[in-house]
Design a protein around this motif. Structure first.
Motif, PDB file in Angstrom:
ATOM      1  N   TYR A 131      36.721 -26.393 -37.251  1.00  0.00           N
ATOM      2  CA  TYR A 131      37.948 -25.863 -36.635  1.00  0.00           C
ATOM      3  C   TYR A 131      37.545 -25.193 -35.320  1.00  0.00           C
ATOM      4  O   TYR A 131      36.676 -24.307 -35.335  1.00  0.00           O
ATOM      5  CB  TYR A 131      38.601 -24.831 -37.541  1.00  0.00           C
TER       6      TYR A 131
ATOM      7  N   VAL B  77      32.145 -26.634 -39.877  1.00  0.00           N
ATOM      8  CA  VAL B  77      32.195 -26.323 -41.313  1.00  0.00           C
ATOM      9  C   VAL B  77      31.386 -27.346 -42.118  1.00  0.00           C
ATOM     10  O   VAL B  77      30.515 -26.974 -42.895  1.00  0.00           O
ATOM     11  CB  VAL B  77      33.659 -26.242 -41.807  1.00  0.00           C
TER      12      VAL B  77
ATOM     13  N   PRO C 285      30.268 -22.228 -53.525  1.00  0.00           N
ATOM     14  CA  PRO C 285      30.890 -20.914 -53.349  1.00  0.00           C
ATOM     15  C   PRO C 285      32.072 -20.950 -52.383  1.00  0.00           C
ATOM     16  O   PRO C 285      32.291 -21.943 -51.684  1.00  0.00           O
ATOM     17  CB  PRO C 285      29.751 -20.064 -52.774  1.00  0.00           C
TER      18      PRO C 285
ATOM     19  N   GLY D 165      34.206 -20.694 -49.255  1.00  0.00           N
ATOM     20  CA  GLY D 165      33.891 -20.909 -47.839  1.00  0.00           C
ATOM     21  C   GLY D 165      32.837 -21.969 -47.579  1.00  0.00           C
ATOM     22  O   GLY D 165      32.423 -22.175 -46.436  1.00  0.00           O
ATOM     23  N   ALA D 166      32.394 -22.670 -48.628  1.00  0.00           N
ATOM     24  CA  ALA D 166      31.348 -23.688 -48.445  1.00  0.00           C
ATOM     25  C   ALA D 166      31.855 -24.900 -47.668  1.00  0.00           C
ATOM     26  O   ALA D 166      31.070 -25.640 -47.075  1.00  0.00           O
ATOM     27  CB  ALA D 166      30.822 -24.138 -49.803  1.00  0.00           C
ATOM     28  N   GLY D 167      33.171 -25.095 -47.690  1.00  0.00           N
ATOM     29  CA  GLY D 167      33.750 -26.234 -46.985  1.00  0.00           C
ATOM     30  C   GLY D 167      34.391 -27.260 -47.903  1.00  0.00           C
ATOM     31  O   GLY D 167      34.710 -28.372 -47.484  1.00  0.00           O
ATOM     32  N   LYS D 168      34.628 -26.873 -49.153  1.00  0.00           N
ATOM     33  CA  LYS D 168      35.172 -27.829 -50.129  1.00  0.00           C
ATOM     34  C   LYS D 168      36.575 -28.295 -49.722  1.00  0.00           C
ATOM     35  O   LYS D 168      36.873 -29.483 -49.755  1.00  0.00           O
ATOM     36  CB  LYS D 168      35.188 -27.197 -51.533  1.00  0.00           C
ATOM     37  N   THR D 169      37.420 -27.325 -49.377  1.00  0.00           N
ATOM     38  CA  THR D 169      38.791 -27.689 -48.976  1.00  0.00           C
ATOM     39  C   THR D 169      38.774 -28.497 -47.683  1.00  0.00           C
ATOM     40  O   THR D 169      39.526 -29.472 -47.530  1.00  0.00           O
ATOM     41  CB  THR D 169      39.635 -26.405 -48.816  1.00  0.00           C
TER      42      THR D 169
ATOM     43  N   GLU E 263      40.760 -27.254 -56.547  1.00  0.00           N
ATOM     44  CA  GLU E 263      40.832 -26.041 -57.360  1.00  0.00           C
ATOM     45  C   GLU E 263      42.077 -25.937 -58.232  1.00  0.00           C
ATOM     46  O   GLU E 263      42.848 -24.985 -58.118  1.00  0.00           O
ATOM     47  CB  GLU E 263      40.749 -24.802 -56.463  1.00  0.00           C
TER      48      GLU E 263
HETATM   49  P1  ATP Z   1      37.565 -21.684 -50.722  1.00  0.00           P
HETATM   50  O1  ATP Z   1      37.206 -21.927 -52.115  1.00  0.00           O
HETATM   51  O2  ATP Z   1      37.527 -20.248 -50.341  1.00  0.00           O
HETATM   52  O3  ATP Z   1      38.801 -22.386 -50.272  1.00  0.00           O
HETATM   53  P2  ATP Z   1      36.069 -23.750 -49.479  1.00  0.00           P
HETATM   54  O4  ATP Z   1      34.701 -24.134 -49.917  1.00  0.00           O
HETATM   55  O5  ATP Z   1      37.181 -24.639 -49.878  1.00  0.00           O
HETATM   56  O6  ATP Z   1      36.340 -22.280 -49.908  1.00  0.00           O
HETATM   57  P3  ATP Z   1      37.041 -24.059 -46.805  1.00  0.00           P
HETATM   58  O7  ATP Z   1      38.398 -23.620 -47.165  1.00  0.00           O
HETATM   59  O8  ATP Z   1      36.817 -25.490 -46.510  1.00  0.00           O
HETATM   60  O9  ATP Z   1      35.993 -23.614 -47.911  1.00  0.00           O
HETATM   61  O10 ATP Z   1      36.553 -23.168 -45.578  1.00  0.00           O
HETATM   62  C1  ATP Z   1      35.282 -23.324 -44.953  1.00  0.00           C
HETATM   63  C2  ATP Z   1      35.215 -22.422 -43.738  1.00  0.00           C
HETATM   64  O11 ATP Z   1      36.169 -22.844 -42.778  1.00  0.00           O
HETATM   65  C3  ATP Z   1      35.519 -20.966 -44.045  1.00  0.00           C
HETATM   66  O12 ATP Z   1      34.636 -20.174 -43.292  1.00  0.00           O
HETATM   67  C4  ATP Z   1      36.934 -20.782 -43.560  1.00  0.00           C
HETATM   68  O13 ATP Z   1      37.154 -19.477 -43.114  1.00  0.00           O
HETATM   69  C5  ATP Z   1      37.017 -21.770 -42.406  1.00  0.00           C
HETATM   70  N1  ATP Z   1      38.379 -22.295 -42.224  1.00  0.00           N
HETATM   71  C6  ATP Z   1      39.126 -22.899 -43.162  1.00  0.00           C
HETATM   72  N2  ATP Z   1      40.323 -23.291 -42.665  1.00  0.00           N
HETATM   73  C7  ATP Z   1      40.333 -22.917 -41.364  1.00  0.00           C
HETATM   74  C8  ATP Z   1      41.267 -23.048 -40.293  1.00  0.00           C
HETATM   75  N3  ATP Z   1      42.460 -23.638 -40.480  1.00  0.00           N
HETATM   76  N4  ATP Z   1      40.925 -22.541 -39.093  1.00  0.00           N
HETATM   77  C9  ATP Z   1      39.718 -21.952 -38.904  1.00  0.00           C
HETATM   78  N5  ATP Z   1      38.782 -21.807 -39.853  1.00  0.00           N
HETATM   79  C10 ATP Z   1      39.071 -22.281 -41.074  1.00  0.00           C
END
Ligand code: ATP
Length: 235
Positions: A11, A16, A35, A37-41, A160
């Motif tokens: 982003y 990420v 964990p 913030g790992a980037g799964k979403t 999730e």
């Molecule tokens: P969670 O379980 O908390 O959702 P995750 O593994 O799914 O964690 P992501 O949601 O992919 O992680 O986020 C990965 C990183 O990207 C995080 O540091 C988050 O703050 C950042 N991030 C996510 N979405 C955005 C966005 N729309 N704009 C900027 N940064 C983002």
């Protein structure tokens, strides 16, 4: 079915996903754990197309997804059940399920898919005319899964599904996913923070940390891996 090769995404100025590679064969149930913030979403959003890949390649049944806009991807057979369900709260259960049936295959198979979803989640039959926003979290998750299945997908991606649910309700959802996989042969890609349950349900798993796959293996291999046991299973 799904081949991800050296994928980078992020982003603005932040990166990420830093070179993620992952494969999924038809009929597999694969979990991606890691964990916060790992980037799964972000990985899921890149597959479904709402976040653009910066480099690397995603192929689905041989088609390079780079040229396919997000809105077309469900028509290829990709269903994304998003984090936080994202239902239409002021529409009924049935109306939400119908929203999923917007693909050609979903319209064609609607009656069969609906019967199947109500068999897996009988409470939704009782609640069919209730507004989705008034359901419990677990029931809302059932609607979100049902809406995904209503598109007649060949790949069901779940971000999730257990989030915010009491352990017994989460267990029921995992149990249903196992059943959907077993009974319908559905290919499933699951992202979860509940690592023990996810690895129990899935055939294989990947561990994603800080945008990189650090470990992969069968569920037995991951569950007996010392790093996984210490970092994720509290052993
Ligand atoms: P969670 O379980 O908390 O959702 P995750 O593994 O799914 O964690 P992501 O949601 O992919 O992680 O986020 C990965 C990183 O990207 C995080 O540091 C988050 O703050 C950042 N991030 C996510 N979405 C955005 C966005 N729309 N704009 C900027 N940064 C983002």
């Amino acid at each position: 079915m799904l081949e991800i090769d050296n994928l980078h995404a992020g982003y603005g100025g932040s990166s990420v996903l830093k070179g993620v590679s992952l494969q999924l064969r038809q009929g597999e149930f694969v979990a991606v754990v890691g964990p916060n913030g790992a980037g799964k979403t972000t990985l899921f959003k890149t597959i479904s197309g709402t976040v653009a890949a910066r480099s690397g390649r995603i192929r689905f049944n041989g088609t390079d997804l780079a040229a396919i806009p997000a809105a077309r991807r469900p028509h290829l057979g990709i269903a994304h059940v998003p984090e936080g369900r994202q239902l239409f709260p002021s529409l009924t259960v049935m109306e939400n399920l119908e929203m999923g049936a917007s693909t050609e295959a979903g319209r064609r198979d609607w009656a069969r898919n609906l019967a199947q979803v109500l068999e897996w989640f009988p409470i939704l039959a009782e609640r069919r005319n209730q507004l989705a926003g008034t359901l419990s979290g677990g029931q809302q998750q059932m609607v979100a899964v049902g809406r995904g299945l209503a598109s007649s997908p060949s790949l069901l991606m779940l971000d999730e599904p257990s989030m915010g649910l009491a352990p017994a309700v989460a267990e029921f959802i995992f149990d249903r996913l196992t059943e959907i996989h077993r009974q319908a042969g559905m290919t499933i890609l699951l992202v979860e923070q509940r690592v023990a349950e996810a690895l129990e349900s899935a055939d294989r798993g990947y561990v994603l940390e800080a945008g990189r796959i650090v470990l992969e293996g069968t569920h037995e291999a991951l569950r007996s891996d010392d790093r996984v046991r210490q970092a994720y299973l509290g052993m």
